[in-house]
Write a protein that holds these residues in place. Structure first.
Motif, PDB file in Angstrom:
ATOM      1  N   LYS A  79      17.570  33.857  58.214  1.00 40.16           N
ATOM      2  CA  LYS A  79      17.347  32.588  57.521  1.00 40.16           C
ATOM      3  C   LYS A  79      17.959  31.468  58.344  1.00 40.16           C
ATOM      4  CE  LYS A  79      16.766  33.534  52.688  1.00 40.16           C
ATOM      5  NZ  LYS A  79      17.216  33.126  51.359  1.00 40.16           N
ATOM      6  N   ARG A  80      17.317  30.340  58.346  1.00 42.49           N
ATOM      7  CA  ARG A  80      17.808  29.194  59.102  1.00 42.49           C
ATOM      8  C   ARG A  80      18.221  28.072  58.154  1.00 42.49           C
ATOM      9  NH1 ARG A  80      16.864  29.429  64.601  1.00 42.49           N
ATOM     10  NH2 ARG A  80      16.945  27.181  64.756  1.00 42.49           N
ATOM     11  N   THR A  81      18.836  28.432  57.039  1.00 44.61           N
ATOM     12  CA  THR A  81      19.311  27.441  56.088  1.00 44.61           C
ATOM     13  C   THR A  81      20.324  26.546  56.792  1.00 44.61           C
ATOM     14  OG1 THR A  81      19.037  29.058  54.320  1.00 44.61           O
ATOM     15  CG2 THR A  81      20.388  27.104  53.829  1.00 44.61           C
ATOM     16  N   GLU A  85      24.385  23.970  53.288  1.00 48.86           N
ATOM     17  CA  GLU A  85      23.692  24.755  52.269  1.00 48.86           C
ATOM     18  C   GLU A  85      23.712  26.253  52.572  1.00 48.86           C
ATOM     19  OE1 GLU A  85      22.340  21.929  53.594  1.00 48.86           O
ATOM     20  OE2 GLU A  85      22.613  20.644  51.834  1.00 48.86           O
ATOM     21  N   HIS A  86      23.956  26.626  53.826  1.00 48.89           N
ATOM     22  CA  HIS A  86      24.032  28.046  54.156  1.00 48.89           C
ATOM     23  C   HIS A  86      25.153  28.739  53.376  1.00 48.89           C
ATOM     24  CE1 HIS A  86      27.318  26.662  56.644  1.00 48.89           C
ATOM     25  NE2 HIS A  86      27.550  27.880  57.100  1.00 48.89           N
ATOM     26  N   ASP A  88      25.703  28.434  50.295  1.00 48.31           N
ATOM     27  CA  ASP A  88      25.228  28.748  48.949  1.00 48.31           C
ATOM     28  C   ASP A  88      24.581  30.130  48.885  1.00 48.31           C
ATOM     29  OD1 ASP A  88      26.112  26.233  48.211  1.00 48.31           O
ATOM     30  OD2 ASP A  88      24.148  25.311  48.494  1.00 48.31           O
ATOM     31  N   GLU A  89      24.335  30.746  50.023  1.00 53.61           N
ATOM     32  CA  GLU A  89      23.793  32.104  50.100  1.00 53.61           C
ATOM     33  C   GLU A  89      24.938  33.045  50.427  1.00 53.61           C
ATOM     34  OE1 GLU A  89      20.945  31.837  53.249  1.00 53.61           O
ATOM     35  OE2 GLU A  89      19.729  30.365  52.184  1.00 53.61           O
TER      36      GLU A  89
END
Length: 147
Positions: A79-81, A85-86, A88-89
């Motif tokens: 994933k390239r969030t 915001e990364h 939040d995962e």
């Protein structure tokens, strides 16, 4: 006679870090990038028969990075969030390194054409950081002193 039981250990005894493993799509390209950009050295290459995966062990900066890939299987891209915001995962976020010369390190990344997420951002009064991505999108966070 006492009926008290011995206390149970609360953690696994005598553990130490062996390596950090990163699954990659293109093993040769990723080995070259980690050697050329981060200066890691190839310690071993081989094949894990049990899981059908090729691997490379890269050493440097006081740790070992294991790059591993199963040839011929479909890959799911990282994933390239974008940060922040990364966070939040759930899950592992970044390989975090430290530099005594963050400005010089950041300039080196720029010269090498590395994808820079942010450059020399001040995180706290005593910590600045540069965040980059490897060619497959994995985050690498470099900490240093503010200038």
């Amino acid at each position: 006679m006492s009926t008290a039981q011995s206390p149970q250990p609360t953690a696994a005894p005598a553990l130490r870090l062996n390596n950090i493993a990163l699954a990659v799509a293109n093993l040769d390209a990723m080995v070259a990038w980690y050697v050329d950009v981060l200066g890691l050295a190839i310690a071993a290459k081989g094949h894990f028969d049990t899981v059908g995966a090729d691997y490379a062990m890269l050493d440097g900066m006081g740790f070992r990075l294991e790059l591993v890939s199963r040839p011929g299987t479909p890959k799911v891209a990282a994933k390239r969030t974008p940060p922040p915001e990364h966070l939040d995962e759930t899950g592992w976020k970044a390989l975090v390194l430290e530099s005594g010369d963050l400005a010089g390190t950041t300039a080196s990344f720029a010269r090498l054409g590395v994808e820079i997420v942010w450059a020399q951002a001040q995180l706290t009064p005593t910590i600045s950081s540069t965040m980059i991505r490897d060619p497959e999108g994995n985050l690498i966070h470099i900490l240093g002193q503010p200038e």
